[in-house]
Design a protein around this motif. Structure first.
Motif, mmCIF file in Angstrom:
data_model
loop_
_atom_site.group_PDB
_atom_site.id
_atom_site.type_symbol
_atom_site.label_atom_id
_atom_site.label_comp_id
_atom_site.label_asym_id
_atom_site.label_seq_id
_atom_site.Cartn_x
_atom_site.Cartn_y
_atom_site.Cartn_z
ATOM 1 N N LEU A 1 0.822 -1.205 0.000
ATOM 2 C CA LEU A 1 0.000 0.000 0.000
ATOM 3 C C LEU A 1 0.863 1.265 0.000
ATOM 4 O O LEU A 1 1.825 1.359 0.758
ATOM 5 C CB LEU A 1 -0.865 -0.023 1.268
ATOM 6 C CG LEU A 1 -1.873 1.104 1.467
ATOM 7 C CD1 LEU A 1 -3.004 1.009 0.447
ATOM 8 C CD2 LEU A 1 -2.446 1.045 2.878
ATOM 9 N N PHE B 1 -14.091 -0.657 1.551
ATOM 10 C CA PHE B 1 -13.000 0.241 1.172
ATOM 11 C C PHE B 1 -13.474 1.053 -0.017
ATOM 12 O O PHE B 1 -14.028 0.519 -0.974
ATOM 13 C CB PHE B 1 -11.728 -0.550 0.830
ATOM 14 C CG PHE B 1 -10.535 0.343 0.601
ATOM 15 C CD1 PHE B 1 -9.914 0.981 1.665
ATOM 16 C CD2 PHE B 1 -10.054 0.564 -0.693
ATOM 17 C CE1 PHE B 1 -8.822 1.826 1.459
ATOM 18 C CE2 PHE B 1 -8.965 1.398 -0.904
ATOM 19 C CZ PHE B 1 -8.349 2.028 0.172
ATOM 20 N N HIS C 1 -12.734 2.647 -3.049
ATOM 21 C CA HIS C 1 -11.669 2.679 -4.060
ATOM 22 C C HIS C 1 -11.661 3.990 -4.854
ATOM 23 O O HIS C 1 -10.589 4.473 -5.227
ATOM 24 C CB HIS C 1 -11.780 1.467 -4.987
ATOM 25 C CG HIS C 1 -11.334 0.190 -4.333
ATOM 26 N ND1 HIS C 1 -10.014 -0.201 -4.279
ATOM 27 C CD2 HIS C 1 -12.037 -0.754 -3.670
ATOM 28 C CE1 HIS C 1 -9.913 -1.346 -3.623
ATOM 29 N NE2 HIS C 1 -11.133 -1.709 -3.234
ATOM 30 N N ALA D 1 -10.015 6.537 -2.693
ATOM 31 C CA ALA D 1 -8.582 6.208 -2.591
ATOM 32 C C ALA D 1 -7.845 6.718 -3.833
ATOM 33 O O ALA D 1 -6.773 7.322 -3.730
ATOM 34 C CB ALA D 1 -8.390 4.711 -2.434
ATOM 35 N N ILE E 1 -3.840 7.182 -3.498
ATOM 36 C CA ILE E 1 -3.446 5.955 -2.784
ATOM 37 C C ILE E 1 -3.336 4.828 -3.812
ATOM 38 O O ILE E 1 -4.227 4.638 -4.635
ATOM 39 C CB ILE E 1 -4.482 5.613 -1.693
ATOM 40 C CG1 ILE E 1 -4.584 6.775 -0.702
ATOM 41 C CG2 ILE E 1 -4.138 4.308 -0.996
ATOM 42 C CD1 ILE E 1 -5.606 6.565 0.404
ATOM 43 N N GLU E 2 -2.236 4.098 -3.726
ATOM 44 C CA GLU E 2 -1.999 3.036 -4.719
ATOM 45 C C GLU E 2 -1.764 1.687 -4.054
ATOM 46 O O GLU E 2 -1.494 1.621 -2.857
ATOM 47 C CB GLU E 2 -0.797 3.411 -5.586
ATOM 48 C CG GLU E 2 -1.122 4.594 -6.505
ATOM 49 C CD GLU E 2 0.074 5.082 -7.307
ATOM 50 O OE1 GLU E 2 1.211 4.639 -7.018
ATOM 51 O OE2 GLU E 2 -0.142 5.901 -8.204
ATOM 52 N N ASN E 3 -1.865 0.673 -4.863
ATOM 53 C CA ASN E 3 -1.643 -0.718 -4.433
ATOM 54 C C ASN E 3 -2.616 -1.117 -3.323
ATOM 55 O O ASN E 3 -2.226 -1.470 -2.221
ATOM 56 C CB ASN E 3 -0.192 -0.931 -3.972
ATOM 57 C CG ASN E 3 0.801 -0.466 -5.025
ATOM 58 O OD1 ASN E 3 0.522 -0.593 -6.227
ATOM 59 N ND2 ASN E 3 1.909 0.099 -4.606
ATOM 60 N N THR E 4 -3.878 -1.056 -3.672
ATOM 61 C CA THR E 4 -4.939 -1.289 -2.673
ATOM 62 C C THR E 4 -5.571 -2.668 -2.826
ATOM 63 O O THR E 4 -6.701 -2.889 -2.398
ATOM 64 C CB THR E 4 -6.033 -0.217 -2.820
ATOM 65 O OG1 THR E 4 -6.488 -0.222 -4.180
ATOM 66 C CG2 THR E 4 -5.513 1.159 -2.475
ATOM 67 N N GLN E 5 -4.834 -3.603 -3.452
ATOM 68 C CA GLN E 5 -5.460 -4.902 -3.734
ATOM 69 C C GLN E 5 -5.349 -5.900 -2.585
ATOM 70 O O GLN E 5 -6.118 -6.849 -2.516
ATOM 71 C CB GLN E 5 -4.915 -5.501 -5.050
ATOM 72 C CG GLN E 5 -3.422 -5.857 -5.063
ATOM 73 C CD GLN E 5 -2.516 -4.614 -5.040
ATOM 74 O OE1 GLN E 5 -2.950 -3.516 -5.390
ATOM 75 N NE2 GLN E 5 -1.277 -4.787 -4.599
ATOM 76 N N LEU F 1 -4.979 -3.929 3.887
ATOM 77 C CA LEU F 1 -5.945 -2.840 4.135
ATOM 78 C C LEU F 1 -6.587 -3.013 5.511
ATOM 79 O O LEU F 1 -6.793 -2.044 6.244
ATOM 80 C CB LEU F 1 -7.033 -2.825 3.052
ATOM 81 C CG LEU F 1 -6.602 -2.485 1.628
ATOM 82 C CD1 LEU F 1 -7.812 -2.524 0.681
ATOM 83 C CD2 LEU F 1 -5.939 -1.116 1.557
#
Ligand code: AMP
Ligand code: MG
Length: 472
Positions: free
Chosen positions: A3, A35, A37, A40, A45-49, A54
């Motif tokens: 994240l 969440f 997205h 985000a 905000i990146e890399n939320t997978q 999270l």
């Protein structure tokens, strides 16, 4: 890839007496409920997978890279009474981020005790967390300035209120968390350096064109007049307009005991702790002026000539009721299809509201029925309403496309109390479908659809929510 949140952390550069640096208290078993997205992405905000990550970050078990968590200090007038020491008792700001749309705070709420917790446990239970998530996102979709919801996480722990309840943490995003009460505490402590630094920070952040505290005060007054007029125009009752729940950014903050009205009553109160109706629907324009007077008082020490400052600030506060009324007229005028409503149109607006109050008509549905040309069950039988309708039709004949204007001003759906309560009951039983359905539908509140039809129904007698409670 883990994240990534582009923290800038400017609040932490302010004088140290304004906050306490500390980490959130870890929870037993953080699990992500929701969440946001889209939000985000807006925040960069990146890399939320990674759901587990999270859950850990937004449950408070892991401090994300670059964060500088801190609890903010503030005081407040609560129900008119001075409380010299408040602050984030169950919240921690992870930090602020810089985006193309400005700077935003990312704050965990329900993240454990802080030096400002007094006797509280620093936690939140699931109900108020989901309530704030749905309400604040719905307000955003309605076009009302508001804090937003980035995440909701179940903690796997119990919180004890009158009974044991499931715990949760909400992540709130705000243009800032600077409150009228943030200014007040510094004045009460005679901390002129702190006050000066806070003022510079607030001006730079929210009103960079302001050159002095008077202009700053006027800018906040304008923003708050617009905000409260918007609340009035959608039947929103904030419920706890204490000076700590009043931002200088002009965003709605604190979704504790707030509620939308079903039946229109000009003095409706929902909050269980508002026993004397201080924060009733119809009192909101007066209360915001009172709150701005408190801000004005707090800004006086920043001025070289106190007597002159009191004169100028008093004039600015006294100008607010007129400003509120103009904003109110524009907002209600738009709801009736008017582009530039004049003072003469006030009567038409007031008469409708009186008829709605007399007949206990549903606030949202009345305006929507006028928009769509459909039946108004409580009002149609009234001769006075028929006569009013005639006069209104005549008035909007000279408008360009009144119906289009009304469609954009009158929501088809709002988060009704009884649906919020039903959603919370289901979530406590482990069923999050109503929560996700509410969020999905309320993202487009002006669009009529068969899926959303149930949200247009006022409560049955047995479903009626008489009181709402603070989110503690
Ligand atoms: P509110 O009514 O949410 O505006 O909260 C008023 C004050 O009480 C704020 O300073 C909160 O941080 C604090 N507070 C509310 N609930 C709790 C809690 N469960 N634990 C600690 N502090 C709390
Ligand atoms: Mg609050």
């Amino acid at each position: 890839m883990s994240l990534s949140i582009p923290f800038a952390n400017t609040y932490g550069t302010l004088p140290a007496q304004l906050f306490t640096r500390m980490k959130p208290t870890a929870v037993a078993d953080p699990s992500l409920i929701a969440f946001n997205h889209d939000l985000a992405a807006e925040l960069g905000i990146e890399n939320t997978q990674d759901i587990a990550e999270l859950s850990r970050v937004f449950g408070g078990n892991e401090v994300p890279q670059g964060a500088d968590p801190l609890a903010q200090l503030y005081a407040a007038h609560q129900f008119g009474q001075w409380n010299p020491q408040l602050g984030d008792g169950r919240a921690l700001m992870l930090g602020d981020v810089e985006t193309t749309a400005g700077r935003f705070d990312i704050q965990l709420k329900g993240s454990g005790p802080t030096p400002y917790s007094r006797n509280g446990d620093g936690r939140a239970w699931l109900g108020p967390v989901l309530r704030e998530y749905v309400m604040s996102e719905a307000m955003h979709a309605l076009g009302i300035p508001t804090t937003r919801a980035l995440a909701a996480v179940a903690t796997g722990e119990q919180v004890f209120r009158e009974t044991a309840l499931p715990g949760a943490v909400i992540t709130r995003v705000a243009a800032s968390h600077i409150r009228v009460g943030t200014f007040q505490i510094l004045v009460a402590r005679r901390d002129l350096d702190g006050l000066q630094a806070l003022n510079e920070h607030a001006v730079e952040r929210h009103y960079p064109d302001c050159n002095n505290p008077l202009e700053f005060l006027q800018a906040v007054i304008h923003a708050q007049a617009k905000l409260v007029a918007k609340w009035m125009s959608i039947g929103f009752i904030h419920g706890v307009m204490n000076t700590d729940n009043c931002t200088v950014s002009g965003e709605t903050i604190d979704y504790g005991p707030c509620a939308f009205m079903d039946e229109f009553h000009p003095m409706q109160v929902f909050s269980s702790i508002d026993r004397h109706g201080r924060y009733a629907y119809g009192n909101q324009p007066d209360i915001i002026v009172w709150n701005m007077a408190q801000l004005a008082t707090s800004l006086v020490p920043l001025m070289p000539d106190a007597d002159q400052a009191v004169k100028d600030f008093t004039a600015a506060v006294h100008a607010m009721p007129k400003l509120l009324h103009e904003n109110w007229r524009n907002a209600f005028g738009a709801k009736l299809g008017m582009t530039s409503p004049s003072q003469e149109d006030d009567r038409l607006i007031q008469e409708l509201l009186q008829l709605m109050a007399d007949e206990k008509a549903d606030f949202t549905n009345t305006f929507r029925a006028l928009t769509d040309g459909t039946a108004n069950p409580k009002l149609d039988k009234s001769d006075a309403f028929q006569s009013w309708t005639q006069r209104w039709r005549t008035r909007i004949e000279r408008e360009e496309d009144p119906i289009a204007k009304m469609r954009a001003a009158n929501p088809y759906i709002i988060p009704r109390n009884h649906q919020i309560e039903a959603m919370i009951q289901a979530a406590v039983q482990g069923d999050y479908d109503p929560f996700h359905r509410l969020n999905a539908l309320l993202a487009t509140p002006f669009a009529a659809s068969s899926e959303a039809l149930y949200l247009t129904h006022p409560p049955q007698d047995a479903e009626r929510v008489e009181a709402t409670f603070c989110g503690t």
